[in-house]
Each structure stands twice: as structure tokens, then as C-alpha cells.
Design an enzyme around this catalytic site. Structure first.
Site, PDB file in Angstrom:
ATOM      1  N   ASP A  39       0.779  -1.243  -0.048  1.00  0.00           N
ATOM      2  CA  ASP A  39       0.180  -0.090   0.035  1.00  0.00           C
ATOM      3  C   ASP A  39       1.120   1.222  -0.087  1.00  0.00           C
ATOM      4  O   ASP A  39       0.830   1.727   0.791  1.00  0.00           O
ATOM      5  CB  ASP A  39      -0.964  -0.054   1.140  1.00  0.00           C
ATOM      6  CG  ASP A  39      -1.709   0.940   1.052  1.00  0.00           C
ATOM      7  OD1 ASP A  39      -2.756   1.211  -0.270  1.00  0.00           O
ATOM      8  OD2 ASP A  39      -1.639   2.173   2.254  1.00  0.00           O
ATOM      9  N   HIS A  40       1.339   1.741  -1.005  1.00  0.00           N
ATOM     10  CA  HIS A  40       2.037   2.935  -1.838  1.00  0.00           C
ATOM     11  C   HIS A  40       1.475   3.969  -2.214  1.00  0.00           C
ATOM     12  O   HIS A  40       0.896   3.988  -2.732  1.00  0.00           O
ATOM     13  CB  HIS A  40       3.484   2.300  -2.266  1.00  0.00           C
ATOM     14  CG  HIS A  40       4.682   1.951  -1.150  1.00  0.00           C
ATOM     15  ND1 HIS A  40       5.636   2.558  -1.448  1.00  0.00           N
ATOM     16  CD2 HIS A  40       4.321   0.836  -0.367  1.00  0.00           C
ATOM     17  CE1 HIS A  40       6.312   1.912  -0.489  1.00  0.00           C
ATOM     18  NE2 HIS A  40       5.913   1.083   0.176  1.00  0.00           N
ATOM     19  N   THR A  76      -0.720   1.532   6.455  1.00  0.00           N
ATOM     20  CA  THR A  76      -0.416   2.539   7.752  1.00  0.00           C
ATOM     21  C   THR A  76      -1.639   2.856   7.979  1.00  0.00           C
ATOM     22  O   THR A  76      -2.335   4.256   7.377  1.00  0.00           O
ATOM     23  CB  THR A  76       0.813   3.039   7.584  1.00  0.00           C
ATOM     24  OG1 THR A  76       2.124   2.368   7.060  1.00  0.00           O
ATOM     25  CG2 THR A  76       1.093   3.791   8.575  1.00  0.00           C
ATOM     26  N   GLY A 108       4.510   2.814   9.165  1.00  0.00           N
ATOM     27  CA  GLY A 108       4.797   3.836   7.943  1.00  0.00           C
ATOM     28  C   GLY A 108       6.177   4.256   8.077  1.00  0.00           C
ATOM     29  O   GLY A 108       7.690   4.070   9.122  1.00  0.00           O
ATOM     30  N   GLU A 109       6.454   5.033   6.891  1.00  0.00           N
ATOM     31  CA  GLU A 109       7.478   5.619   5.759  1.00  0.00           C
ATOM     32  C   GLU A 109       6.894   6.518   5.583  1.00  0.00           C
ATOM     33  O   GLU A 109       5.904   7.441   5.155  1.00  0.00           O
ATOM     34  CB  GLU A 109       7.776   4.254   4.680  1.00  0.00           C
ATOM     35  CG  GLU A 109       8.144   3.214   5.682  1.00  0.00           C
ATOM     36  CD  GLU A 109       8.595   1.918   3.854  1.00  0.00           C
ATOM     37  OE1 GLU A 109       9.161   1.333   4.182  1.00  0.00           O
ATOM     38  OE2 GLU A 109       7.515   2.337   2.942  1.00  0.00           O
ATOM     39  N   GLY A 177       9.269  -5.877  12.705  1.00  0.00           N
ATOM     40  CA  GLY A 177      11.064  -5.930  12.185  1.00  0.00           C
ATOM     41  C   GLY A 177      11.881  -6.472  12.962  1.00  0.00           C
ATOM     42  O   GLY A 177      13.070  -6.092  13.612  1.00  0.00           O
ATOM     43  N   VAL A 181       7.852  -4.816  18.488  1.00  0.00           N
ATOM     44  CA  VAL A 181       6.934  -4.469  17.747  1.00  0.00           C
ATOM     45  C   VAL A 181       6.011  -6.451  17.552  1.00  0.00           C
ATOM     46  O   VAL A 181       5.035  -6.878  18.043  1.00  0.00           O
ATOM     47  CB  VAL A 181       6.661  -3.986  16.487  1.00  0.00           C
ATOM     48  CG1 VAL A 181       5.432  -3.791  15.331  1.00  0.00           C
ATOM     49  CG2 VAL A 181       7.054  -2.983  16.291  1.00  0.00           C
ATOM     50  N   THR A 195       9.776 -10.435   6.912  1.00  0.00           N
ATOM     51  CA  THR A 195      11.116  -9.857   5.792  1.00  0.00           C
ATOM     52  C   THR A 195      11.841 -10.873   5.782  1.00  0.00           C
ATOM     53  O   THR A 195      12.567 -10.980   6.553  1.00  0.00           O
ATOM     54  CB  THR A 195      10.854  -8.548   4.800  1.00  0.00           C
ATOM     55  OG1 THR A 195      11.246  -8.055   5.808  1.00  0.00           O
ATOM     56  CG2 THR A 195       9.511  -8.041   4.951  1.00  0.00           C
ATOM     57  N   LYS A 198      17.827 -11.286   6.878  1.00  0.00           N
ATOM     58  CA  LYS A 198      18.035 -10.549   7.172  1.00  0.00           C
ATOM     59  C   LYS A 198      18.681 -11.268   8.472  1.00  0.00           C
ATOM     60  O   LYS A 198      18.787 -10.810   9.738  1.00  0.00           O
ATOM     61  CB  LYS A 198      16.728  -9.688   8.233  1.00  0.00           C
ATOM     62  CG  LYS A 198      16.261  -8.684   6.757  1.00  0.00           C
ATOM     63  CD  LYS A 198      14.825  -7.909   7.843  1.00  0.00           C
ATOM     64  CE  LYS A 198      14.605  -6.545   6.743  1.00  0.00           C
ATOM     65  NZ  LYS A 198      13.400  -6.466   8.063  1.00  0.00           N
ATOM     66  N   LYS A 259      15.143   4.193   4.620  1.00  0.00           N
ATOM     67  CA  LYS A 259      13.749   3.535   3.571  1.00  0.00           C
ATOM     68  C   LYS A 259      13.401   4.386   4.128  1.00  0.00           C
ATOM     69  O   LYS A 259      12.149   4.852   3.702  1.00  0.00           O
ATOM     70  CB  LYS A 259      14.016   2.269   3.368  1.00  0.00           C
ATOM     71  CG  LYS A 259      14.357   1.418   2.465  1.00  0.00           C
ATOM     72  CD  LYS A 259      14.145  -0.011   2.350  1.00  0.00           C
ATOM     73  CE  LYS A 259      14.760  -0.897   3.730  1.00  0.00           C
ATOM     74  NZ  LYS A 259      13.821  -2.360   3.055  1.00  0.00           N
TER      75      LYS A 259
END
EC number: 1.1.98.2
Length: 336
Positions: A39-40, A76, A108-109, A177, A181, A195, A198, A259
Site C-alpha cells: 500500500d504505497h 499504515t 509507516g514510512e 522488524g 512490535v 520479511t 536479514k 528507507k
């Protein structure tokens, strides 16, 4: 352990709206259990980028499919959206496609929120996480029915009701991440999202233990939590093709701090394209042998993740879906 599921990530930043819908429909036809969408408001890169609206995609795919699970990975609900409106939208989709919709949420970003009017310095994690928790509480109160008064630190409701809600509301999947959270996801989420790429210790020593701890604190059975991971994998029998496919997605190999703080896709593209292909590849599973692909994916199942959603970077997504169904899905199903 929870049921093993295989899913497809529909890349809204890479494909135009009609093509993105057709890929979601194709995912069901090729045997996927789920299809998720980002969702961008703005894509990761300016040249060749796309950013169609996630909820429009979900309804379009929902109308043309019968069984596949659909959700955001992730949305977000705290800055450019009012969480009450997001709660209404997902309740409607939950009524239209019963037991087939989930709401995946994150903190959010700047890339998506500054362009749409957020004022001031981009908030630190503490505030973004507080907003997320409050938005989840607000939406769930609305989904329980009746008239809701809500007086939070960030959001308020006065005599609000959502009139069309599926029984039990809508499952919420919480992206994490880090352990703070992740613990919240274990305590409050129907699902958890992370994701790939990592390092083993993040999953085995931080994320999964935190999910389990959160579930224990809340008195929940951790097996009831759908533990989803977006696996960034470029699979193609042609090794050169498998490697070249990842270049478009170089922004995902930037540090998390970069990011989260860059708010311009032109700048994001410039910084990402300066990365050598070898560094970009570190974030991806780049493979040409199906047995190697399954072995590398299988470690995530061993570490406790059960819902494997595959993000393929190439422009020929139908080729990926065909190869996945033929070469990988039968092998992966045996992991469960």
C-alpha cells in the site's frame, strides 16, 4: 504448528493497475493460498514505478476469485488514513469476501506520508508505534458494533458506528522488524508479518521468541497466530536472468533508516541505483536450482514461520507463477 500456506506478493510499485489485478487472479489459478499487496502512495522508484490503490486491487481481485486469501502487506492506518475509515473499508470487504480478507498493518514510512501532507519532522518509532496500537484498538471497537466514543491520544470518535461488519471483525496482521512490535503482534494480532533476508539470529533469537512471549502474556495459543514472511526470491532456471531480475528492487537493499526517512521516490531511486548488484543480491534468494530454492526457503519454516509469501522481482510474473507451480510448490508443500 500452524498450517503451511504459500502466497504471492502483488507488487503495486512495479505493475500498472490492470496488470496487477490479472496477476492476483493468476495467483489463485496457479494454486497460491494467498495474495497480498503493498500500500504505497509513492513507489520505491520514479522511473517505471507504479502505485495503484491497494483497496481497489483487493476488491477487483476478490470479485474474480473464489478462495484465495487477500490482504495488505502492509498498510499504515495512522497518517494519511483515518483508522475509522480503514476499519469501515475492511469491514465491507470482509462482508463481500467472507473469511478471505485480512488487514496487514505497519508503523509507516515517510515516502508515503510526507507527500500527502504530514507536517513537521517524521515521527520517531515510539510515536509511530503508539499510533498503530491506538488505531488497532479503535478499529476493533468499531467492529464490535454499537455506537463508539473513543478519546485517544491521536484519534477520536463520537457516536460512531460501522453498520456492515463480518462476524468477528477482520483479522489484523501486524508487521514487525524488531522484538517490541513482534511481541505486540503475539499479544494482539491474528497474524504476524516479517520479511526475509536479514540473518538467522533476527528470526530465531528476536522475532519468533517475541511473538511467542506476547502470545503467552495474553494467554493465547501461539499456533493460532498466522506467522507470515515475505520471501524475496528470484527463481529462474537461467542464472543470469535470476540475477538481473533483482535490479528493479534495489531500494529494498537500503538500510532501514534510509528507507524510513527518504520521502522522495526520485531520491530513493538515485540512492538505490548506486548500490552494486552484489549488495542488492544479499537481500534476495537468487537461485536457479529448485532443490536449492526449497532448502533456503525451508529454513524459515524450521524457524517457526508457516505462511510463506513470495515476492518475485522480475517483470515476467506469469513466468514466475508457472515455474513456481511446476518446480517449487510441490516441494514446498512437503515441508508442512
Amino acid at each position: 504448528m500452524a498450517e503451511l500456506r504459500l502466497g504471492y506478493k502483488a507488487s503495486a510499485e512495479q505493475f500498472a493497475p490492470r496488470e496487477l489485478v490479472e496477476l492476483g487472479v493468476a495467483a489463485e489459478a496457479h494454486g497460491m493460498d494467498s495474495a497480498t499487496v503493498s500500500d504505497h502512495f509513492q513507489p520505491w522508484r520514479h522511473q517505471g514505478g507504479h502505485a495503484s490503490f491497494s483497496l481497489s486491487w483487493m476488491t477487483a481481485v476478490g470479485e474474480r476469485t473464489n478462495r484465495i486469501l487477500l490482504g495488505t502487506s502492509v498498510l499504515t492506518p495512522t497518517f494519511r488514513y483515518n483508522p475509522a475509515v480503514i476499519g469501515q473499508a475492511f469491514a465491507t470487504m470482509g462482508c463481500l469476501y467472507p473469511n478471505r480478507v485480512f488487514l496487514g498493518v505497519g508503523t509507516g514510512e515517510a515516502l508515503n506520508e510526507v507527500a500527502t501532507g504530514y507536517q513537521g519532522a517524521w515521527p520517531e518509532f515510539k510515536e509511530r508505534f503508539a499510533r498503530l496500537r491506538e488505531s488497532v484498538r479503535l478499529m476493533r471497537e468499531l467492529w464490535r458494533g454499537d455506537r463508539v466514543d473513543f478519546d485517544g491520544d491521536y484519534y477520536q470518535l463520537k457516536g460512531a458506528s460501522i453498520y456492515d461488519v463480518p462476524e468477528g471483525g477482520v483479522p489484523i496482521y501486524i508487521a514487525a522488524g524488531g522484538p517490541e512490535v513482534a511481541k505486540y503482534a503475539g499479544r494482539a494480532g491474528e497474524g504476524f508479518v516479517c520479511t526475509s533476508g536479514k540473518g538467522e539470529e533476527l528470526y530465531t533469537e528476536k522475532l519468533i521468541p517475541a511473538v511467542l512471549e506476547g502470545a503467552a502474556v495474553a494467554g493465547r495459543d501461539a499456533d493460532d497466530i498466522d506467522k507470515m514472511i515475505e520471501i524475496k526470491m528470484s527463481y529462474d532456471p537461467d542464472p543470469e536472468q535470476a540475477l538481473s531480475n533483482i535490479r528493479f528492487w534495489a531500494p529494498l537493499s537500503l538500510a532501514a533508516e534510509q528507507k524510513h526517512s527518504i520521502d522522495d521516490p526520485i531520491e530513493m531511486e538515485k540512492v538505490a541505483d548506486a548500490l552494486p548488484i552484489e549488495q542488492v543480491a544479499k537481500r534476495w534468494i537468487v537461485v536457479s536450482d529448485p532443490d536449492e530454492a526449497v532448502a533456503r526457503v525451508g529454513q524459515y519454516v524450521t524457524w517457526g514461520l508457516n505462511h510463506l509469501v513470495f515476492h518475485a522481482p522480475g517483470h515476467n510474473q506469469r513466468r514466475f507463477l508457472e515455474l513456481f507451480e511446476k518446480d517449487l510448490a510441490p516441494r514446498l508443500r512437503r515441508l508442512g
